[in-house]
Design a protein around this motif. Structure first.
Motif, PDB file in Angstrom:
ATOM      1  N   MET A 119       9.803 128.371  -3.075  1.00 50.37           N
ATOM      2  CA  MET A 119       9.207 129.098  -1.947  1.00 50.37           C
ATOM      3  C   MET A 119       9.390 128.324  -0.641  1.00 50.37           C
ATOM      4  N   GLU A 120       9.266 126.993  -0.713  1.00 51.13           N
ATOM      5  CA  GLU A 120       9.439 126.176   0.492  1.00 51.13           C
ATOM      6  C   GLU A 120      10.863 126.275   1.024  1.00 51.13           C
ATOM      7  N   LEU A 121      11.839 126.235   0.116  1.00 49.35           N
ATOM      8  CA  LEU A 121      13.231 126.338   0.548  1.00 49.35           C
ATOM      9  C   LEU A 121      13.523 127.727   1.106  1.00 49.35           C
ATOM     10  N   ARG A 122      12.964 128.749   0.481  1.00 47.48           N
ATOM     11  CA  ARG A 122      13.174 130.111   0.975  1.00 47.48           C
ATOM     12  C   ARG A 122      12.592 130.281   2.387  1.00 47.48           C
ATOM     13  N   LYS A 123      11.446 129.640   2.649  1.00 44.08           N
ATOM     14  CA  LYS A 123      10.870 129.665   3.995  1.00 44.08           C
ATOM     15  C   LYS A 123      11.819 129.031   5.004  1.00 44.08           C
ATOM     16  N   ALA A 124      12.451 127.924   4.573  1.00 40.11           N
ATOM     17  CA  ALA A 124      13.412 127.254   5.452  1.00 40.11           C
ATOM     18  C   ALA A 124      14.600 128.164   5.728  1.00 40.11           C
ATOM     19  N   PHE A 125      15.111 128.857   4.706  1.00 39.31           N
ATOM     20  CA  PHE A 125      16.202 129.818   4.909  1.00 39.31           C
ATOM     21  C   PHE A 125      15.795 130.881   5.923  1.00 39.31           C
ATOM     22  N   LYS A 126      14.575 131.384   5.758  1.00 43.29           N
ATOM     23  CA  LYS A 126      14.099 132.462   6.632  1.00 43.29           C
ATOM     24  C   LYS A 126      14.007 131.991   8.082  1.00 43.29           C
ATOM     25  N   ASN A 127      13.402 130.820   8.304  1.00 40.52           N
ATOM     26  CA  ASN A 127      13.255 130.298   9.666  1.00 40.52           C
ATOM     27  C   ASN A 127      14.592 129.917  10.297  1.00 40.52           C
ATOM     28  N   ALA A 128      15.551 129.550   9.461  1.00 40.69           N
ATOM     29  CA  ALA A 128      16.876 129.181   9.971  1.00 40.69           C
ATOM     30  C   ALA A 128      17.773 130.394  10.161  1.00 40.69           C
ATOM     31  N   GLY A 129      17.324 131.554   9.698  1.00 42.79           N
ATOM     32  CA  GLY A 129      18.156 132.757   9.803  1.00 42.79           C
ATOM     33  C   GLY A 129      19.315 132.756   8.840  1.00 42.79           C
ATOM     34  N   ILE A 130      19.164 132.031   7.725  1.00 44.02           N
ATOM     35  CA  ILE A 130      20.248 131.954   6.735  1.00 44.02           C
ATOM     36  C   ILE A 130      20.004 133.028   5.675  1.00 44.02           C
ATOM     37  N   PHE A 131      20.404 134.229   6.003  1.00 42.21           N
ATOM     38  CA  PHE A 131      20.269 135.354   5.080  1.00 42.21           C
ATOM     39  C   PHE A 131      21.140 136.499   5.580  1.00 42.21           C
ATOM     40  N   MET A 180      28.230 134.936   4.078  1.00 42.35           N
ATOM     41  CA  MET A 180      27.471 133.980   4.881  1.00 42.35           C
ATOM     42  C   MET A 180      28.398 132.887   5.406  1.00 42.35           C
ATOM     43  N   ASP A 181      28.149 132.439   6.615  1.00 43.24           N
ATOM     44  CA  ASP A 181      28.970 131.410   7.251  1.00 43.24           C
ATOM     45  C   ASP A 181      28.417 130.036   6.887  1.00 43.24           C
ATOM     46  N   PRO A 182      29.166 129.210   6.143  1.00 41.99           N
ATOM     47  CA  PRO A 182      28.648 127.880   5.754  1.00 41.99           C
ATOM     48  C   PRO A 182      28.390 126.975   6.957  1.00 41.99           C
ATOM     49  N   LYS A 183      29.110 127.206   8.051  1.00 44.08           N
ATOM     50  CA  LYS A 183      28.893 126.381   9.243  1.00 44.08           C
ATOM     51  C   LYS A 183      27.484 126.565   9.787  1.00 44.08           C
ATOM     52  N   GLU A 184      26.927 127.755   9.596  1.00 44.84           N
ATOM     53  CA  GLU A 184      25.582 128.024  10.078  1.00 44.84           C
ATOM     54  C   GLU A 184      24.545 127.186   9.330  1.00 44.84           C
ATOM     55  N   VAL A 185      24.822 126.884   8.060  1.00 51.69           N
ATOM     56  CA  VAL A 185      23.902 126.052   7.280  1.00 51.69           C
ATOM     57  C   VAL A 185      23.829 124.654   7.881  1.00 51.69           C
ATOM     58  N   MET A 186      25.006 124.076   8.155  1.00 53.70           N
ATOM     59  CA  MET A 186      25.039 122.724   8.704  1.00 53.70           C
ATOM     60  C   MET A 186      24.486 122.680  10.119  1.00 53.70           C
ATOM     61  N   LYS A 187      24.717 123.735  10.884  1.00 52.28           N
ATOM     62  CA  LYS A 187      24.178 123.787  12.247  1.00 52.28           C
ATOM     63  C   LYS A 187      22.654 123.813  12.255  1.00 52.28           C
ATOM     64  N   LYS A 188      22.082 124.377  11.194  1.00 55.53           N
ATOM     65  CA  LYS A 188      20.626 124.542  11.141  1.00 55.53           C
ATOM     66  C   LYS A 188      19.943 123.429  10.343  1.00 55.53           C
ATOM     67  N   ASP A 189      20.599 122.269  10.223  1.00 59.36           N
ATOM     68  CA  ASP A 189      19.973 121.189   9.447  1.00 59.36           C
ATOM     69  C   ASP A 189      18.647 120.755  10.046  1.00 59.36           C
ATOM     70  N   TYR A 190      18.479 120.969  11.364  1.00 58.83           N
ATOM     71  CA  TYR A 190      17.218 120.593  12.000  1.00 58.83           C
ATOM     72  C   TYR A 190      16.055 121.407  11.444  1.00 58.83           C
ATOM     73  N   VAL A 191      16.324 122.634  11.018  1.00 60.79           N
ATOM     74  CA  VAL A 191      15.256 123.462  10.424  1.00 60.79           C
ATOM     75  C   VAL A 191      14.802 122.854   9.096  1.00 60.79           C
ATOM     76  N   PHE A 192      15.763 122.383   8.292  1.00 60.88           N
ATOM     77  CA  PHE A 192      15.413 121.737   7.029  1.00 60.88           C
ATOM     78  C   PHE A 192      14.600 120.467   7.273  1.00 60.88           C
ATOM     79  N   LYS A 193      14.945 119.741   8.341  1.00 61.82           N
ATOM     80  CA  LYS A 193      14.175 118.533   8.681  1.00 61.82           C
ATOM     81  C   LYS A 193      12.764 118.897   9.117  1.00 61.82           C
ATOM     82  N   GLN A 194      12.630 120.018   9.841  1.00 66.27           N
ATOM     83  CA  GLN A 194      11.299 120.457  10.241  1.00 66.27           C
ATOM     84  C   GLN A 194      10.439 120.821   9.035  1.00 66.27           C
ATOM     85  N   HIS A 195      11.061 121.355   8.014  1.00 73.08           N
ATOM     86  CA  HIS A 195      10.328 121.761   6.813  1.00 73.08           C
ATOM     87  C   HIS A 195      10.039 120.601   5.870  1.00 73.08           C
TER      88      HIS A 195
END
Length: 389
Positions: free
Chosen positions: A15-27, A65-80
């Motif tokens: 659930m925590e990881l899914r929240k990070a996906f949602k906040n990062a717009g990775i969907f 899905m664009d894999p570059k978007e995952v790496m660009k949003k690493d700050y969201v994972f750090k926030q979580h």
């Protein structure tokens, strides 16, 4: 009961990881009638490693899905999950590691701990502790030649001190010889009487002569490997055994106008590995002219302490070194990037560790080979480190 607890823990982690996906717009979005639905990356695995104090996820992206978007949003994972994370992946599959512990801001040098880490290596180099509190070391025979760069006070000199002290304590003098060039005349004097150390030189003409001696040694070792038809100096017969040699020059950039010096250093890093001769070079201000393509390509390990800007970080191949804020912290590049806290070995502690290896030595000047120009002077080859020409 334990299985239920583990299951609940995994569900919460998902659930925590899914929240990070949602906040990062990775969907991906799609419509089902009047409803807009979201498709998130698929989480395949959640593991909890109690010993390493880590949690890691394996997840894959949905096609499109664009894999570059995952790496660009690493700050969201750090926030979580906090700053101590590591995110790696390719076009589809990613691994997210979350470290429960962080690097210490101060790491006292403890030889007994370091000794256990380096025991499997033939010529072990201690680096420090990584972001999950684990020691990092490597074998110089497999990853030869080191470049260490960093501003004054960043920890560069202390790292040299801990590397050399550890090598001396781990290897016998008949197995390892050290040739030290101390261009700043401030660091290597504590090693002068150590039995492993063949010389500690600060005069540029003598350093030049020392390197010409190393060049002669390279030629002899090359002849031996050829004569016995072996690919490495370790494989020649025991009666012809040669010790490993490490040439360590602090602030070698000050010698950059001496073509002979630079040519020999280039040869050491190019062919020294198979001949058991290694270079450890350090500098405060990385210079693209000094670190030309040939030298840089063969310095397989780079340690970038605090550097002035992104240009210097790029020259040393340690991206992010310009953003370091902690003394003794550095970025290491040896096929992959690490952030590491170096062990702090104070001068007095180093002297105590080295005392069993001290021997009486006569003050002896290095003899200059006949082909050194008699009119060569210190001024001809020794530059001030701030000279940018």
């Amino acid at each position: 009961m334990e299985l239920i607890k583990t299951f609940m823990k995994r569900q919460k982690a998902n659930m925590e990881l899914r929240k990070a996906f949602k906040n990062a717009g990775i969907f991906l979005k799609y419509k089902n009638g009047d409803k807009e639905l979201k498709i998130f990356p698929r989480i395949h695995q959640v593991n909890f490693d109690k010993k390493a104090k880590t949690t890691f996820y394996i997840f894959t992206l949905v096609n499109g899905m664009d894999p570059k978007e995952v790496m660009k949003k690493d700050y969201v994972f750090k926030q979580h999950f906090g700053k101590n994370i590591d995110l790696k992946g390719d076009s589809k599959t990613f691994k997210l590691t979350i470290y429960q512990t962080s690097m210490p801001k101060l790491l006292p040098y403890k030889f007994n701990e370091i000794k256990a880490i380096l025991a499997p290596y033939r010529l072990g180099i201690i680096c420090g502790v990584d972001r999950n509190g684990q020691y990092v070391g490597f074998d110089l025979l497999k990853q030869p030649h080191i470049l260490i760069a960093g501003e004054t006070g960043s920890g560069k000199s202390t790292q040299l001190r801990s590397i050399l002290t550890t090598l001396i304590k781990m290897k016998r003098p008949e197995d390892l010889q050290l040739y030290l060039g101390d261009c700043k005349k401030s660091e290597f004097h504590i090693f002068r009487k150590v039995e492993h150390v063949k010389c500690v030189l600060s005069n540029p003409v003598e350093i030049r002569s020392m390197l010409k001696h190393i060049k002669k040694e390279l030629d002899e070792r090359s002849d031996l490997t050829e004569a016995f038809e072996v690919s490495h100096i370790d494989h020649i017969p025991a009666q012809f055994k040669r010790p490993y040699i490490i040439v360590c020059i602090d602030e070698f950039v000050m010698l950059r106008k001496d073509e002979t010096v630079m040519d020999i250093l280039t040869e050491i890093v190019a062919i020294g590995r198979t001949l058991g001769v290694f270079a450890v070079l350090s500098m405060q201000r990385p210079n693209a002219q000094v670190l030309d393509t040939t030298i840089r390509a063969n310095l397989t390990v780079s340690m970038g302490f605090k550097l002035r800007d992104k240009i210097e970080s790029r020259i040393v191949n340690t991206p992010g070194a310009d953003e370091i804020e902690v003394d003794g912290r550095f970025i290491m590049n040896n096929d992959r990037l690490y952030e590491i806290q170096a062990p702090l070995l104070e001068m007095e502690d180093a002297k105590e560790l080295l005392s069993p290896f001290m021997v009486a030595k006569e003050a002896k000047k290095v003899e200059e080979p006949a082909d050194i120009a008699p009119d060569l002077t210190e001024k001809d080859v020794f530059l001030d480190v701030t000279d940018e020409t």
